[in-house]
Design a protein around this motif. Structure first.
Motif, PDB file in Angstrom:
ATOM      1  N   ILE A  65       0.863  -1.182   0.000  1.00 33.43           N
ATOM      2  CA  ILE A  65       0.000   0.000   0.000  1.00 33.43           C
ATOM      3  C   ILE A  65       0.896   1.228   0.000  1.00 33.43           C
ATOM      4  CG2 ILE A  65      -1.710   1.319   1.315  1.00 33.43           C
ATOM      5  CD1 ILE A  65      -2.586  -1.401   2.566  1.00 33.43           C
ATOM      6  N   ASP A 120      -5.312   4.679   4.134  1.00 35.29           N
ATOM      7  CA  ASP A 120      -4.546   3.488   4.511  1.00 35.29           C
ATOM      8  C   ASP A 120      -5.422   2.535   5.324  1.00 35.29           C
ATOM      9  OD1 ASP A 120      -2.430   4.860   3.334  1.00 35.29           O
ATOM     10  OD2 ASP A 120      -1.493   5.378   5.254  1.00 35.29           O
ATOM     11  N   ARG A 152      -8.149   0.843   3.202  1.00 37.71           N
ATOM     12  CA  ARG A 152      -7.664  -0.290   2.409  1.00 37.71           C
ATOM     13  C   ARG A 152      -7.408  -1.511   3.297  1.00 37.71           C
ATOM     14  NH1 ARG A 152      -8.375  -3.764  -0.755  1.00 37.71           N
ATOM     15  NH2 ARG A 152      -6.607  -4.867  -1.634  1.00 37.71           N
TER      16      ARG A 152
END
Length: 138
Positions: A31, A39, A42
């Motif tokens: 990522i 962040d 996800r």
């Protein structure tokens, strides 16, 4: 029961996931960090998609075993993950995992450009595998 391993860095987060039996770890993705919200969004998607029940975050310790500023950042991140995802979050000593991942990729004759793309997820896989191996010995 799947576990997720994370190599949390300033620019990227390496992500690894275990098989369903919790025996082996595989690198999943890297990522590119943009904002804490994105962040975490996800990571939350990965938790949902794979049915993750526990998270292992690499804790960078100094070679003498003390925890420095980078380790404190990882501890705070682990606490945030626990609060937001409501899952157990374990910290795992990650000393030399990136070095080990890099050495493995060099031995496999992976180009510098490719190494840069996969090093973080490979480090995450080493963190997760180390944690799972320690649990199976108990």
């Amino acid at each position: 029961m799947r576990l997720m391993g994370l190599d949390y860095g300033d620019k990227t987060i390496g992500v690894a996931i275990s098989d369903e039996l919790g025996w082996t770890a595989q690198g999943l993705e890297v990522i590119r960090r943009s904002s804490a919200e994105k962040d975490l969004e996800r990571l939350s998607e990965i938790v949902r998609d794979y049915g993750v029940t526990e998270i292992v975050v690499g804790l960078p310790k100094n070679m003498n075993g003390t925890i420095g500023p980078r380790g404190e950042i990882c501890q705070a991140f682990a606490e945030t993950l626990h609060e937001i995802l409501h899952l157990p979050v374990r910290l795992w000593d990650e000393r030399l995992t990136t070095v080990s991942a890099n050495r493995t990729l060099l031995e496999a004759d992976v180009s510098r450009k490719k190494r840069k793309q996969v090093i973080d997820k490979m480090a995450a896989a080493l963190i997760l595998q180390g944690y799972m191996d320690s649990q199976s010995k108990r």
